[in-house]
Design a protein around this motif. Structure first.
Motif, PDB file in Angstrom:
ATOM      1  N   ILE A 172      -5.499  -7.528   0.350  1.00  0.00           N
ATOM      2  CA  ILE A 172      -6.402  -8.552  -0.177  1.00  0.00           C
ATOM      3  C   ILE A 172      -6.446  -8.531  -1.703  1.00  0.00           C
ATOM      4  CG2 ILE A 172      -8.809  -9.330  -0.240  1.00  0.00           C
ATOM      5  CD1 ILE A 172      -9.110  -8.012   2.576  1.00  0.00           C
ATOM      6  N   LEU A 173      -6.546  -7.321  -2.272  1.00  0.00           N
ATOM      7  CA  LEU A 173      -6.609  -7.147  -3.729  1.00  0.00           C
ATOM      8  C   LEU A 173      -5.625  -6.039  -4.116  1.00  0.00           C
ATOM      9  CD1 LEU A 173     -10.466  -7.252  -4.423  1.00  0.00           C
ATOM     10  CD2 LEU A 173      -8.785  -8.931  -5.197  1.00  0.00           C
ATOM     11  N   PRO A 174      -4.347  -6.333  -4.112  1.00  0.00           N
ATOM     12  CA  PRO A 174      -3.348  -5.283  -4.355  1.00  0.00           C
ATOM     13  C   PRO A 174      -3.464  -4.610  -5.715  1.00  0.00           C
ATOM     14  CG  PRO A 174      -2.339  -7.477  -4.377  1.00  0.00           C
ATOM     15  CD  PRO A 174      -3.728  -7.652  -3.846  1.00  0.00           C
ATOM     16  N   GLU A 175      -4.087  -5.276  -6.683  1.00  0.00           N
ATOM     17  CA  GLU A 175      -4.215  -4.698  -8.018  1.00  0.00           C
ATOM     18  C   GLU A 175      -5.441  -3.792  -8.152  1.00  0.00           C
ATOM     19  OE1 GLU A 175      -6.658  -8.512  -8.380  1.00  0.00           O
ATOM     20  OE2 GLU A 175      -5.165  -7.607  -7.074  1.00  0.00           O
ATOM     21  N   ALA A 176      -6.280  -3.734  -7.128  1.00  0.00           N
ATOM     22  CA  ALA A 176      -7.547  -3.018  -7.237  1.00  0.00           C
ATOM     23  C   ALA A 176      -7.382  -1.518  -7.006  1.00  0.00           C
ATOM     24  CB  ALA A 176      -8.547  -3.584  -6.234  1.00  0.00           C
ATOM     25  N   LEU A 177      -8.155  -0.746  -7.764  1.00  0.00           N
ATOM     26  CA  LEU A 177      -8.307   0.677  -7.496  1.00  0.00           C
ATOM     27  C   LEU A 177      -9.231   0.815  -6.298  1.00  0.00           C
ATOM     28  CD1 LEU A 177      -8.143   3.737  -8.344  1.00  0.00           C
ATOM     29  CD2 LEU A 177     -10.200   3.281  -9.719  1.00  0.00           C
ATOM     30  N   PHE A 178      -8.825   1.592  -5.315  1.00  0.00           N
ATOM     31  CA  PHE A 178      -9.663   1.800  -4.137  1.00  0.00           C
ATOM     32  C   PHE A 178     -10.356   3.146  -4.250  1.00  0.00           C
ATOM     33  CE2 PHE A 178     -10.637   3.311   0.112  1.00  0.00           C
ATOM     34  CZ  PHE A 178     -11.209   2.195   0.693  1.00  0.00           C
ATOM     35  N   ILE A 179     -11.679   3.120  -4.170  1.00  0.00           N
ATOM     36  CA  ILE A 179     -12.468   4.353  -4.204  1.00  0.00           C
ATOM     37  C   ILE A 179     -13.334   4.399  -2.956  1.00  0.00           C
ATOM     38  CG2 ILE A 179     -14.305   5.599  -5.400  1.00  0.00           C
ATOM     39  CD1 ILE A 179     -13.149   4.747  -7.999  1.00  0.00           C
ATOM     40  N   GLY A 180     -12.972   5.296  -2.056  1.00  0.00           N
ATOM     41  CA  GLY A 180     -13.739   5.505  -0.841  1.00  0.00           C
ATOM     42  C   GLY A 180     -14.424   6.856  -0.877  1.00  0.00           C
TER      43      GLY A 180
END
Length: 275
Positions: free
Chosen positions: A63-71
């Motif tokens: 959906i947002l390939p450029e986003a940093l994912f923080i879980g």
């Protein structure tokens, strides 16, 4: 890439799918080996947390390939990941199960939370209730909305201000220093009622829907508070750290207090939350 309503709908659908696929089938069906302690006996992680986070992370990459994912669980495995949030152009912050203690003990008070952060500002917040199958969603400047499974929606609004002795609210005191906790618990006699549901997802819903007049937290992990703070603000609430400063995604301490308006906030801060 701008964050559009279509983007948020896609994230909401992803959160719902993760809950249907990985969380709900395990509710009240966890084995002993499916639950582990993290930092203490009340800080738990389950196989449902890690599985749901994997699903959401994979979906966000599309959906947002450029986003940093923080879980939350990703940071538990790699604490250095959290420091990258403040410099990210776009980040998606996720709590796969907020209220894991409740979930692990068969208590139906938990939720899935996500926030979109752009250049250090929270621009969208989503909280999904798997048991009720509905969402609280807010875009910065666009109000807070309760969106139901049947497609209907309604605007959310905090409660009207009331005198201090009539206020109902929630207070999370577990991470406060003992001496502050003793003072705070004594001060709670000044309000009508204070509770803790052990799930920010539930407590923010109560606040944003007008079911409570205040909330407070001491520990500020972004996955616990970014979605709910934006939703509470867009529902008309006044929210700030204990020193009166604006809460930002980079803040991990300083406490947090929410109220229907600034006057109520200042009274609560002066008479109840005197830390």
């Amino acid at each position: 890439m701008p964050i559009t309503s279509e983007t948020l709908d896609a994230i909401a659908g992803l959160m719902r799918r993760a809950a249907k696929q990985e969380i709900l089938p395990r509710f009240r069906a966890l084995g002993e080996s499916d639950v582990a302690e993290k930092t203490e006996a009340s800080d738990l992680v389950t196989i449902a947390d890690t599985a749901a986070e994997r699903v959401i992370k994979a979906g966000i990459a599309e959906i947002l390939p450029e986003a940093l994912f923080i879980g939350e669980e990703g940071v538990a495995a790699d604490p250095d990941l959290l420091s990258k949030l403040k410099d990210a152009d776009v980040a998606v912050v996720v709590d796969p199960i907020d209220g894991t203690f409740n979930f692990a003990h068969g208590i139906s008070a938990f939720g899935v939370m996500a926030a979109v952060v752009v250049n250090g500002e929270t621009v969208a917040g989503l909280i999904y209730d798997p048991m009720g199958d509905d969402f609280m969603i807010a875009e910065k400047g666009g109000g807070a909305w309760l969106k139901r499974a049947d497609g209907s929606s309604s605007r959310m609004s905090v409660a009207a201000p009331v005198p201090l002795e009539e206020m109902l609210g929630t207070a999370s005191v577990a991470f406060m220093p003992q001496q502050n906790r003793t003072v705070l618990l004594g001060n709670m006699a000044k309000v009508r009622y204070a509770a803790s549901y052990r799930a920010a997802a539930v407590e923010y819903r109560a606040f944003a829907s007008g079911g409570s007049h205040f909330f407070t937290y001491f520990k500020l992990m972004p996955w616990d508070h970014l979605p709910g703070v934006l939703i509470g603000q867009e529902a008309g609430g006044y929210i700030a750290r204990y020193d009166g400063s604006r809460y930002l995604p980079s803040h991990l301490d300083g406490g947090l207090l929410g109220a229907p308006d600034r006057e109520s906030w200042e009274e609560l801060r002066a008479k109840v939350f005197t830390l």
